[in-house]
Design an enzyme around this catalytic site. Structure first.
Site, mmCIF file in Angstrom:
data_model
loop_
_atom_site.group_PDB
_atom_site.id
_atom_site.type_symbol
_atom_site.label_atom_id
_atom_site.label_comp_id
_atom_site.label_asym_id
_atom_site.label_seq_id
_atom_site.Cartn_x
_atom_site.Cartn_y
_atom_site.Cartn_z
ATOM 1 C CE LYS A 162 1.863 -6.498 4.198
ATOM 2 N NZ LYS A 162 2.416 -5.552 3.459
ATOM 3 N NE ARG A 199 -2.279 -0.899 5.294
ATOM 4 C CZ ARG A 199 -2.305 -2.151 4.452
ATOM 5 N NH1 ARG A 199 -2.747 -3.114 4.802
ATOM 6 N NH2 ARG A 199 -1.731 -1.877 3.218
ATOM 7 N NE ARG A 252 1.357 -5.049 -5.778
ATOM 8 C CZ ARG A 252 1.378 -4.866 -4.524
ATOM 9 N NH1 ARG A 252 1.614 -5.821 -3.491
ATOM 10 N NH2 ARG A 252 0.655 -3.979 -4.006
ATOM 11 N NE ARG A 294 -3.029 -3.412 -4.673
ATOM 12 C CZ ARG A 294 -2.567 -3.719 -3.611
ATOM 13 N NH1 ARG A 294 -2.060 -4.895 -3.327
ATOM 14 N NH2 ARG A 294 -2.512 -2.998 -2.787
ATOM 15 N NE ARG A 308 -0.928 0.926 -1.374
ATOM 16 C CZ ARG A 308 -0.435 0.062 -2.233
ATOM 17 N NH1 ARG A 308 -0.056 0.576 -3.460
ATOM 18 N NH2 ARG A 308 0.241 -1.187 -1.744
HETATM 19 P P1 ADP Z 1 2.913 -6.946 -0.064
HETATM 20 O O1 ADP Z 1 1.942 -8.050 -0.045
HETATM 21 O O2 ADP Z 1 3.894 -6.842 1.142
HETATM 22 O O3 ADP Z 1 2.474 -5.806 -0.581
HETATM 23 P P2 ADP Z 1 3.725 -8.451 -2.603
HETATM 24 O O4 ADP Z 1 4.070 -9.790 -1.870
HETATM 25 O O5 ADP Z 1 2.679 -8.235 -3.245
HETATM 26 O O6 ADP Z 1 3.955 -7.367 -1.222
HETATM 27 O O7 ADP Z 1 5.271 -8.047 -3.307
HETATM 28 C C1 ADP Z 1 5.495 -6.722 -3.702
HETATM 29 C C2 ADP Z 1 5.833 -6.797 -5.615
HETATM 30 O O8 ADP Z 1 7.272 -7.128 -5.157
HETATM 31 C C3 ADP Z 1 5.229 -8.021 -6.179
HETATM 32 O O9 ADP Z 1 5.528 -7.494 -7.517
HETATM 33 C C4 ADP Z 1 6.254 -9.072 -5.926
HETATM 34 O O10 ADP Z 1 6.362 -10.021 -7.109
HETATM 35 C C5 ADP Z 1 7.492 -8.520 -5.634
HETATM 36 N N1 ADP Z 1 8.417 -9.048 -4.735
HETATM 37 C C6 ADP Z 1 8.145 -9.741 -3.549
HETATM 38 N N2 ADP Z 1 9.210 -10.286 -2.809
HETATM 39 C C7 ADP Z 1 10.189 -9.550 -3.540
HETATM 40 C C8 ADP Z 1 11.645 -9.855 -3.256
HETATM 41 N N3 ADP Z 1 12.214 -10.408 -2.145
HETATM 42 N N4 ADP Z 1 12.351 -9.231 -4.291
HETATM 43 C C9 ADP Z 1 12.063 -8.572 -5.207
HETATM 44 N N5 ADP Z 1 10.790 -8.332 -5.576
HETATM 45 C C10 ADP Z 1 9.774 -9.132 -4.673
HETATM 46 P P1 AMP Z 2 -3.060 -3.804 0.681
HETATM 47 O O1 AMP Z 2 -3.397 -4.906 -0.218
HETATM 48 O O2 AMP Z 2 -2.506 -4.374 1.982
HETATM 49 O O3 AMP Z 2 -1.849 -3.131 0.025
HETATM 50 O O4 AMP Z 2 -3.927 -2.968 0.933
HETATM 51 C C1 AMP Z 2 -4.519 -2.043 -0.148
HETATM 52 C C2 AMP Z 2 -5.443 -1.061 0.659
HETATM 53 O O5 AMP Z 2 -6.424 -1.631 1.418
HETATM 54 C C3 AMP Z 2 -4.835 -0.055 1.785
HETATM 55 O O6 AMP Z 2 -4.028 0.800 0.858
HETATM 56 C C4 AMP Z 2 -6.150 0.379 2.400
HETATM 57 O O7 AMP Z 2 -6.692 1.164 1.665
HETATM 58 C C5 AMP Z 2 -6.966 -0.857 2.615
HETATM 59 N N1 AMP Z 2 -6.716 -1.669 3.672
HETATM 60 C C6 AMP Z 2 -5.826 -2.920 3.811
HETATM 61 N N2 AMP Z 2 -5.591 -3.371 5.039
HETATM 62 C C7 AMP Z 2 -6.304 -2.477 5.645
HETATM 63 C C8 AMP Z 2 -6.421 -2.180 7.370
HETATM 64 N N3 AMP Z 2 -5.733 -3.136 7.839
HETATM 65 N N4 AMP Z 2 -6.807 -1.197 7.722
HETATM 66 C C9 AMP Z 2 -7.361 0.068 6.898
HETATM 67 N N5 AMP Z 2 -7.272 -0.240 5.544
HETATM 68 C C10 AMP Z 2 -7.007 -1.300 4.961
#
Ligand code: ADP
Ligand code: AMP
Length: 209
Positions: free
Chosen positions: A18, A89, A123, A156, A167
């Protein structure tokens, strides 16, 4: 105000890409990126009547709705077009979102759980500018260093295998019903997110055209 910028909701499990695809959407359509995860990480030790966000985030649990709803309401009030990522969420957040805005597109990035585990545990993020990398799938030019701002990349706190599993369970229990909620309304655009980052972006572009 009143321009044609779209209001896009990007749904998907943790690690679906995302944040990665939001960067593309922001550049292509000149949107604000509204992401509750980043907003909460920037305020992890803020005292609220429910405790600090950190207590929930480091355990992989959801931060209580009132805290998150307030963040989203403030961010959307200031936004013209936006891509919303990480919210809603659960169903109660989805109902709240209905009250405060109207969406133009609801995209759902679906990715297999095994792939999500690989993506999340590999990541790396830039603590300064927020750019996201992966040790294997999306490497910076110099290992461990942000291409955009030169800062040292970090992992992270919640991208460890144990917290990632929690998660993903929280997602299945609380957020999959949100996906159903939009599907039932006939609004959901489903996208296979298992493809490469560029491949997924091409699919998104062709669906929005
Ligand atoms: P989200 O925001 O949904 O948690 P991220 O955009 O941070 O996901 O992506 C999670 C991890 O996967 C990051 O390390 C990113 O670089 C990698 N990633 C994102 N899209 C892809 C893809 N299509 N294929 C492989 N790795 C990806
Ligand atoms: P994310 O960066 O989207 O993976 O979110 C990291 C963490 O932030 C999650 O595991 C939750 O603990 C918190 N969080 C993010 N968005 C929300 C939401 N919409 N509602 C509740 N907790 C959230």
């Amino acid at each position: 105000m009143g321009t044609e910028r779209p209001r896009i909701l990007l749904l998907g499990p943790p690690g679906a890409g995302k944040g990665t695809q939001s960067e593309n959407l922001v550049s292509a359509f000149d949107l604000d990126h509204v992401t509750t995860g980043d907003a909460l990480r920037a305020n992890k030790d803020m005292e609220t009547e429910y405790g600090t966000p950190r207590e929930y985030m480091d355990a992989g649990e959801l931060v209580p709705d009132p805290v998150v709803n307030e963040i989203v309401a403030a961010a959307l009030e200031d936004a013209d077009g936006y891509v919303l990522d990480g919210y809603p969420r659960n169903l109660s957040q989805a109902e709240y979102l209905d009250e405060i805005t109207t969406l133009d597109h609801v995209l759902f990035l679906d990715v297999d759980r095994e792939e999500l585990l690989r993506r999340l545990t590999g990541r790396r993020v830039c603590p300064e500018c927020g750019k996201t990398y992966h040790v294997e799938f999306n490497q910076p030019e110099t290992e461990g260093v942000c291409d955009a701002c030169g800062s040292e990349l970090t992992q992270r706190d919640d991208d460890t295998e144990d917290v990632v599993n929690e998660r993903l369970d929280v997602y299945d229990e609380n957020t999959l019903p949100v996906v159903e909620y939009y599907r039932d309304q006939g609004e959901l655009i489903e996208i296979d997110g298992n493809d490469s980052p560029d491949g997924v972006w091409e699919t998104i572009q062709s669906t929005l055209e």
